[in-house]
Design an enzyme around this catalytic site. Structure first.
Site, PDB file in Angstrom:
ATOM      1  N   GLY A  46      -4.268   0.930  -1.305  1.00 29.77           N
ATOM      2  CA  GLY A  46      -4.400   0.908  -2.759  1.00 29.77           C
ATOM      3  C   GLY A  46      -5.376  -0.154  -3.227  1.00 29.77           C
ATOM      4  O   GLY A  46      -5.299  -1.313  -2.811  1.00 29.77           O
ATOM      5  N   ASN A  69       9.123  -3.182   1.616  1.00 26.46           N
ATOM      6  CA  ASN A  69       7.883  -3.938   1.466  1.00 26.46           C
ATOM      7  C   ASN A  69       7.621  -4.249   0.008  1.00 26.46           C
ATOM      8  O   ASN A  69       7.963  -3.478  -0.888  1.00 26.46           O
ATOM      9  CB  ASN A  69       6.696  -3.173   2.071  1.00 26.46           C
ATOM     10  CG  ASN A  69       5.951  -2.334   1.060  1.00 26.46           C
ATOM     11  OD1 ASN A  69       5.084  -2.827   0.339  1.00 26.46           O
ATOM     12  ND2 ASN A  69       6.305  -1.050   0.968  1.00 26.46           N
ATOM     13  N   LEU A  73      -0.044  -5.052  -3.314  1.00 27.78           N
ATOM     14  CA  LEU A  73      -1.390  -4.476  -3.444  1.00 27.78           C
ATOM     15  C   LEU A  73      -2.504  -5.466  -3.113  1.00 27.78           C
ATOM     16  O   LEU A  73      -3.520  -5.544  -3.809  1.00 27.78           O
ATOM     17  CB  LEU A  73      -1.602  -3.905  -4.854  1.00 27.78           C
ATOM     18  CG  LEU A  73      -0.768  -2.679  -5.211  1.00 27.78           C
ATOM     19  CD1 LEU A  73      -0.859  -2.367  -6.697  1.00 27.78           C
ATOM     20  CD2 LEU A  73      -1.233  -1.469  -4.396  1.00 27.78           C
ATOM     21  N   CYS A 129       3.222   1.384 -11.077  1.00 30.43           N
ATOM     22  CA  CYS A 129       2.689   0.067 -11.411  1.00 30.43           C
ATOM     23  C   CYS A 129       3.144  -0.312 -12.813  1.00 30.43           C
ATOM     24  O   CYS A 129       3.296   0.560 -13.676  1.00 30.43           O
ATOM     25  CB  CYS A 129       1.158   0.068 -11.367  1.00 30.43           C
ATOM     26  SG  CYS A 129       0.465   0.495  -9.767  1.00 30.43           S
ATOM     27  N   THR A 192       7.697   4.987  -2.682  1.00 32.54           N
ATOM     28  CA  THR A 192       8.896   4.340  -2.153  1.00 32.54           C
ATOM     29  C   THR A 192      10.025   4.268  -3.182  1.00 32.54           C
ATOM     30  O   THR A 192       9.793   4.207  -4.391  1.00 32.54           O
ATOM     31  CB  THR A 192       8.581   2.915  -1.684  1.00 32.54           C
ATOM     32  OG1 THR A 192       7.979   2.188  -2.766  1.00 32.54           O
ATOM     33  CG2 THR A 192       7.640   2.936  -0.497  1.00 32.54           C
TER      34      THR A 192
END
Length: 303
Positions: A46, A69, A73, A129, A192
């Site tokens: 990403g 995780n 990014l 995000c 995820t």
């Protein structure tokens, strides 16, 4: 021999196996193991508008049947990617998918414009995000925000646009339809699941970020269910991911409705996992007397 090639939103892939964003970097390390032309495509790490250092460690940890995780990014930024990584990737004989992430609509749109002028095959938009203009709520958690960010980016994007959906929602089908309605050419899912583990000795979370993204075999049944639901509700292609580790998983995901698949966490245990999955797929098709891997897509027969 069965034909493993597939076409997703007009982009032809050597086979349906794509390496998932965040697990394959920009491919250089894995190219030491095998020619990347043996992959259908690479969804690159990403990238953001500017360089990011990511979250402080510990930011990755194993869990039963998976991993958590919160890398944050870490990446060199879109300009560095276009100048230094993309020319090398274009020489590898596989489809190149640029995965983008941002904290404002303007950041997403700026990256879409830059990448539209580049030689990538696809732009995959990560909407898991936080939108800093709306209190940090993720872009991917409501139909309104998904529709809005897809509509904005579509105006600046001339490449095929794939929207990567978060599973952390109440109704994945409505979210998928919102992305489709505003111009997405394909959907990829699932990203995820949000998870957390605690170290009982220190009484602190095992991830510095407190929570992280859960991936690996543990999430596979959730991914299959969501791909099945979404593929039956939209007309655009669906790329399935989430815990695929074996060729049997790949067959199952494609039967659920995926036109192609992405392999992620399995790569950390076995760099050769994508090749083994492709070989297993080919043998299965031959055993079944099938001419093309695309014949698997959406063939599940619900009770």
């Amino acid at each position: 021999m069965a034909d493993l090639s597939v076409t997703v939103a007009g982009v032809r892939l050597n086979n349906p196996i794509i390496t998932a964003s965040g697990t394959f970097g920009f491919g250089r390390e894995y190219a030491e193991f095998y020619p990347l032309s043996r992959l259908g495509g690479i969804s690159c790490k990403g990238i953001t508008l500017e360089q990011r250092q990511g979250n402080p460690p510990p930011r990755i940890a194993e869990t039963p049947s998976g991993m958590l995780n919160a890398v944050g990014l870490q990446n060199p930024g879109v300009d560095h990617f276009i100048e230094h990584d993309l020319p090398w990737l274009r020489q590898q004989g596989t489809a190149v998918i640029a995965n983008i992430a941002g904290n404002t609509p303007e950041e997403y749109c700026a990256m879409a414009e830059k990448l539209s002028d580049s030689d990538v095959d696809f732009i995959e938009m990560n909407i898991s995000c936080p939108n800093v203009k709306h209190g940090g709520v993720q872009f991917g958690t409501s139909c309104e925000s998904v529709g809005a960010i897809t509509r904005e980016v579509r105006r600046h994007c001339t490449k095929p646009l794939m929207v990567k959906l978060s599973p952390n929602v109440a109704d994945i089908v409505s979210i998928a339809k919102a992305a489709e309605a505003e111009g997405a050419d394909a959907l990829s899912l699932i990203n995820t699941l949000t998870g957390m583990r605690i170290d009982i000795k220190t009484r602190r979370p095992i991830i510095r970020n407190n929570t992280g993204g859960l991936s690996g075999p543990a999430v596979f049944p959730v991914a299959v269910r969501m791909v099945w639901q979404v593929s039956g509700a939209v007309k655009i292609p669906v790329v399935g991911m989430g815990g695929i580790s074996t060729w049997q998983d790949a067959v199952e995901m494609m039967m659920a409705g995926a036109a192609a698949i992405q392999i992620g966490t399995a790569l950390f245990a076995d760099p050769y996992a994508p090749l083994k999955i492709a070989e297993g797929l080919e043998q299965y098709l031959e055993q079944q007397g099938m001419q093309s891997v695309s014949q698997l897509t959406g063939t599940v027969e619900p009770w």
